[in-house]
Design a protein around this motif. Structure first.
Motif, mmCIF file in Angstrom:
data_model
loop_
_atom_site.group_PDB
_atom_site.id
_atom_site.type_symbol
_atom_site.label_atom_id
_atom_site.label_comp_id
_atom_site.label_asym_id
_atom_site.label_seq_id
_atom_site.Cartn_x
_atom_site.Cartn_y
_atom_site.Cartn_z
ATOM 1 N N ALA A 2 0.849 -1.189 0.000
ATOM 2 C CA ALA A 2 0.000 0.000 0.000
ATOM 3 C C ALA A 2 0.879 1.231 0.000
ATOM 4 C CB ALA A 2 -0.900 0.005 1.217
ATOM 5 N N ALA A 3 0.340 2.302 -0.509
ATOM 6 C CA ALA A 3 1.044 3.580 -0.511
ATOM 7 C C ALA A 3 0.116 4.639 0.060
ATOM 8 C CB ALA A 3 1.458 3.961 -1.924
ATOM 9 N N THR A 4 0.684 5.544 0.823
ATOM 10 C CA THR A 4 -0.081 6.629 1.427
ATOM 11 C C THR A 4 0.710 7.912 1.295
ATOM 12 O OG1 THR A 4 -1.163 5.188 3.021
ATOM 13 C CG2 THR A 4 -1.013 7.487 3.601
ATOM 14 N N ARG A 5 0.028 8.970 0.888
ATOM 15 C CA ARG A 5 0.664 10.292 0.864
ATOM 16 C C ARG A 5 0.266 11.014 2.129
ATOM 17 N NH1 ARG A 5 2.244 12.653 -4.269
ATOM 18 N NH2 ARG A 5 2.129 11.026 -5.835
ATOM 19 N N LEU A 6 1.251 11.654 2.761
ATOM 20 C CA LEU A 6 0.985 12.370 3.999
ATOM 21 C C LEU A 6 1.329 13.851 3.837
ATOM 22 C CD1 LEU A 6 2.612 9.941 6.579
ATOM 23 C CD2 LEU A 6 0.214 10.114 5.969
ATOM 24 N N ARG A 7 0.497 14.684 4.428
ATOM 25 C CA ARG A 7 0.777 16.113 4.503
ATOM 26 C C ARG A 7 0.242 16.581 5.848
ATOM 27 N NH1 ARG A 7 0.330 20.820 0.187
ATOM 28 N NH2 ARG A 7 0.639 22.515 1.651
ATOM 29 N N ASP A 8 1.097 17.169 6.634
ATOM 30 C CA ASP A 8 0.729 17.606 7.985
ATOM 31 C C ASP A 8 0.157 16.440 8.795
ATOM 32 O OD1 ASP A 8 1.509 20.230 7.375
ATOM 33 O OD2 ASP A 8 -0.462 20.689 6.550
ATOM 34 N N ALA A 9 0.770 15.276 8.660
ATOM 35 C CA ALA A 9 0.326 14.082 9.366
ATOM 36 C C ALA A 9 1.528 13.161 9.570
ATOM 37 C CB ALA A 9 -0.758 13.366 8.567
ATOM 38 N N ALA A 10 1.333 12.143 10.383
ATOM 39 C CA ALA A 10 2.398 11.180 10.662
ATOM 40 C C ALA A 10 1.837 9.771 10.597
ATOM 41 C CB ALA A 10 2.987 11.437 12.042
ATOM 42 N N LEU A 11 2.693 8.827 10.213
ATOM 43 C CA LEU A 11 2.314 7.419 10.150
ATOM 44 C C LEU A 11 3.252 6.625 11.047
ATOM 45 C CD1 LEU A 11 1.220 5.245 7.310
ATOM 46 C CD2 LEU A 11 3.356 4.616 8.396
ATOM 47 N N ALA A 12 2.698 5.711 11.830
ATOM 48 C CA ALA A 12 3.515 4.813 12.656
ATOM 49 C C ALA A 12 2.954 3.409 12.540
ATOM 50 C CB ALA A 12 3.518 5.269 14.105
ATOM 51 N N SER A 47 -0.998 -0.090 11.648
ATOM 52 C CA SER A 47 -0.462 1.201 11.225
ATOM 53 C C SER A 47 -1.537 2.253 11.390
ATOM 54 C CB SER A 47 -0.015 1.155 9.762
ATOM 55 O OG SER A 47 1.028 0.226 9.598
ATOM 56 N N VAL A 48 -1.126 3.440 11.848
ATOM 57 C CA VAL A 48 -2.059 4.520 12.132
ATOM 58 C C VAL A 48 -1.518 5.819 11.544
ATOM 59 C CG1 VAL A 48 -3.007 5.947 13.989
ATOM 60 C CG2 VAL A 48 -2.979 3.475 14.221
ATOM 61 N N VAL A 49 -2.412 6.610 10.963
ATOM 62 C CA VAL A 49 -2.087 7.957 10.497
ATOM 63 C C VAL A 49 -2.846 8.939 11.384
ATOM 64 C CG1 VAL A 49 -2.234 9.613 8.592
ATOM 65 C CG2 VAL A 49 -1.765 7.202 8.121
ATOM 66 N N THR A 50 -2.120 9.874 11.965
ATOM 67 C CA THR A 50 -2.739 10.907 12.797
ATOM 68 C C THR A 50 -1.929 12.195 12.662
ATOM 69 O OG1 THR A 50 -3.675 11.312 14.989
ATOM 70 C CG2 THR A 50 -1.538 10.254 14.925
ATOM 71 N N ARG A 51 -2.258 13.197 13.427
ATOM 72 C CA ARG A 51 -1.651 14.523 13.248
ATOM 73 C C ARG A 51 -0.211 14.632 13.734
ATOM 74 N NH1 ARG A 51 -5.352 16.511 10.479
ATOM 75 N NH2 ARG A 51 -7.500 16.647 11.123
ATOM 76 N N THR A 52 0.181 13.853 14.760
ATOM 77 C CA THR A 52 1.547 13.942 15.278
ATOM 78 C C THR A 52 2.190 12.557 15.342
ATOM 79 O OG1 THR A 52 0.957 13.655 17.610
ATOM 80 C CG2 THR A 52 0.894 15.918 16.733
ATOM 81 N N ALA A 53 3.513 12.538 15.297
ATOM 82 C CA ALA A 53 4.246 11.270 15.337
ATOM 83 C C ALA A 53 4.078 10.567 16.677
ATOM 84 C CB ALA A 53 5.724 11.516 15.055
ATOM 85 N N VAL A 54 4.070 11.318 17.772
ATOM 86 C CA VAL A 54 3.904 10.712 19.092
ATOM 87 C C VAL A 54 2.544 10.026 19.191
ATOM 88 C CG1 VAL A 54 3.684 11.196 21.563
ATOM 89 C CG2 VAL A 54 5.506 12.277 20.243
ATOM 90 N N LEU A 74 -6.758 9.319 12.023
ATOM 91 C CA LEU A 74 -7.260 9.785 10.739
ATOM 92 C C LEU A 74 -7.515 8.598 9.821
ATOM 93 C CD1 LEU A 74 -4.865 12.802 10.192
ATOM 94 C CD2 LEU A 74 -7.175 12.846 11.139
ATOM 95 N N LYS A 75 -6.637 7.613 9.896
ATOM 96 C CA LYS A 75 -6.759 6.426 9.059
ATOM 97 C C LYS A 75 -6.064 5.281 9.784
ATOM 98 C CE LYS A 75 -6.819 5.238 4.329
ATOM 99 N NZ LYS A 75 -7.549 5.759 3.262
ATOM 100 N N ALA A 76 -6.619 4.083 9.705
ATOM 101 C CA ALA A 76 -6.022 2.943 10.383
ATOM 102 C C ALA A 76 -5.977 1.748 9.451
ATOM 103 C CB ALA A 76 -6.834 2.590 11.631
ATOM 104 N N TYR A 77 -4.906 0.972 9.570
ATOM 105 C CA TYR A 77 -4.723 -0.241 8.778
ATOM 106 C C TYR A 77 -4.347 -1.355 9.732
ATOM 107 C CZ TYR A 77 -3.818 3.429 5.342
ATOM 108 O OH TYR A 77 -3.875 4.552 4.576
ATOM 109 N N SER A 78 -4.821 -2.563 9.509
ATOM 110 C CA SER A 78 -4.440 -3.665 10.379
ATOM 111 C C SER A 78 -4.220 -4.936 9.573
ATOM 112 C CB SER A 78 -5.502 -3.910 11.440
ATOM 113 O OG SER A 78 -6.701 -4.344 10.838
ATOM 114 N N VAL A 79 -3.390 -5.809 10.119
ATOM 115 C CA VAL A 79 -3.201 -7.139 9.573
ATOM 116 C C VAL A 79 -3.648 -8.089 10.657
ATOM 117 C CG1 VAL A 79 -1.522 -8.813 8.765
ATOM 118 C CG2 VAL A 79 -1.269 -6.409 8.136
#
Length: 82
Positions: A2-12, A47-54, A74-79
């Protein structure tokens, strides 16, 4: 993949697939479930996308342990665990 573009957001991503503990025939991940005291087994990876890395780091670990999408993402992915 999968690919995700981020702007003013963080993915962990949190996962129980790389750092493992071996005890006899048991092979378990290093992320512990505080409710049981045993390694988390709800998901294999989250994996989670939200506003800050922490926040992304904390929420991805919470999702890995509980298997549920935490509030505030903002967005969540799971396996799923197999």
């Amino acid at each position: 993949m999968a690919a995700t573009r981020l702007r003013d957001a963080a993915l962990a991503t949190a996962a129980n697939t790389q750092s493992v503990v071996r005890y006899g025939s048991l092979v378990a991940g290093h992320v512990m479930d505080p409710a049981t005291g045993w390694p988390a087994r709800a998901l294999r990876q989250a994996s989670v996308v939200t506003r800050t890395a922490v926040a992304a780091d904390v929420l991805s670990t919470a999702m890995l342990v509980t298997g549920r999408r935490p509030a505030g993402v903002l967005k969540a992915y799971s396996v799923q665990h197999t």
